[in-house]
Design a protein around this motif. Sequence first.
Motif, PDB file in Angstrom:
ATOM      1  N   GLU A  55       0.740  -1.042  -0.130  1.00  0.00           N
ATOM      2  CA  GLU A  55      -0.009   0.323   0.109  1.00  0.00           C
ATOM      3  C   GLU A  55       0.592   1.375  -0.212  1.00  0.00           C
ATOM      4  N   LEU A  56       1.516   1.202   0.913  1.00  0.00           N
ATOM      5  CA  LEU A  56       2.711   1.929   0.893  1.00  0.00           C
ATOM      6  C   LEU A  56       3.629   2.537  -0.596  1.00  0.00           C
ATOM      7  N   LEU A  57       3.938   1.723  -0.975  1.00  0.00           N
ATOM      8  CA  LEU A  57       5.296   1.298  -2.340  1.00  0.00           C
ATOM      9  C   LEU A  57       3.994   1.565  -3.763  1.00  0.00           C
ATOM     10  N   GLY A  58       2.633   1.437  -3.307  1.00  0.00           N
ATOM     11  CA  GLY A  58       1.607   0.699  -4.551  1.00  0.00           C
ATOM     12  C   GLY A  58       2.056  -0.376  -5.779  1.00  0.00           C
ATOM     13  N   LEU A  59       2.760  -1.152  -4.610  1.00  0.00           N
ATOM     14  CA  LEU A  59       2.984  -2.074  -5.363  1.00  0.00           C
ATOM     15  C   LEU A  59       1.205  -3.449  -5.898  1.00  0.00           C
ATOM     16  N   GLU A  60       1.303  -4.371  -6.682  1.00  0.00           N
ATOM     17  CA  GLU A  60       0.569  -4.806  -7.267  1.00  0.00           C
ATOM     18  C   GLU A  60       0.361  -6.496  -6.294  1.00  0.00           C
ATOM     19  N   ASP A  61      -0.705  -6.808  -6.362  1.00  0.00           N
ATOM     20  CA  ASP A  61      -0.952  -8.450  -5.952  1.00  0.00           C
ATOM     21  C   ASP A  61       0.605  -9.397  -5.583  1.00  0.00           C
ATOM     22  N   ASP A  62       0.857  -9.495  -7.212  1.00  0.00           N
ATOM     23  CA  ASP A  62       1.819 -10.358  -7.592  1.00  0.00           C
ATOM     24  C   ASP A  62       3.100 -10.285  -6.422  1.00  0.00           C
ATOM     25  N   ALA A  63       3.014  -9.033  -6.231  1.00  0.00           N
ATOM     26  CA  ALA A  63       4.179  -8.469  -5.297  1.00  0.00           C
ATOM     27  C   ALA A  63       4.047  -8.762  -3.647  1.00  0.00           C
ATOM     28  N   VAL A  64       2.915  -8.749  -3.885  1.00  0.00           N
ATOM     29  CA  VAL A  64       2.626  -9.010  -2.114  1.00  0.00           C
ATOM     30  C   VAL A  64       2.857 -10.587  -1.756  1.00  0.00           C
ATOM     31  N   THR A  65       2.227 -11.324  -3.259  1.00  0.00           N
ATOM     32  CA  THR A  65       2.460 -13.191  -2.938  1.00  0.00           C
ATOM     33  C   THR A  65       4.208 -12.822  -3.202  1.00  0.00           C
ATOM     34  N   ALA A  66       5.101 -12.408  -3.381  1.00  0.00           N
ATOM     35  CA  ALA A  66       6.025 -13.026  -3.717  1.00  0.00           C
ATOM     36  C   ALA A  66       6.881 -12.395  -2.206  1.00  0.00           C
TER      37      ALA A  66
END
Length: 145
Positions: A55-66
């Motif tokens: 949320e802070l960095l604007g990352l997508e779900d695939d990065a969260v999973t990684a």
Amino acid sequence: MEKREAGELANQLRLKIGLTWEDLASAISRPPVWTAAAILGFHPIPADQARAVAELLGLEDDAVTAMQRQPYRTADDSLRSDPTIYRFYELLQVYGPAIKELIHEEFGDGIMSAINCNVELGRVAHPDGDRVRVTIEGKFLAYQW
């Protein structure tokens, strides 16, 4: 997305946005050294904390999973050529045997854990130029026969 790839992307976005590692650490209630290591891919990040970073960095779900995946903790010999990292190798080459002897003298036959440890980094003012203070506090693990 691979774990280290997510870490590189997160670091690029962190710099672009102007956040420090301390900012990210505070946002997920973790120490800065752990936070940097985790985001760069060396620790799994719990789901809620990975989402907070995203949320802070604007990352997508695939990065969260990684970021949540268990990492491979293997040696990367190419890191030895980095001057900052090399100095830690050099420090251990010079002082490692003495530290080992002193640990055995103080605690007995065993090792200091690198898994159950805290690492802190700080700045110390000095007349000849500021100093880097690295504190490593690891659990003593006695050899059991």
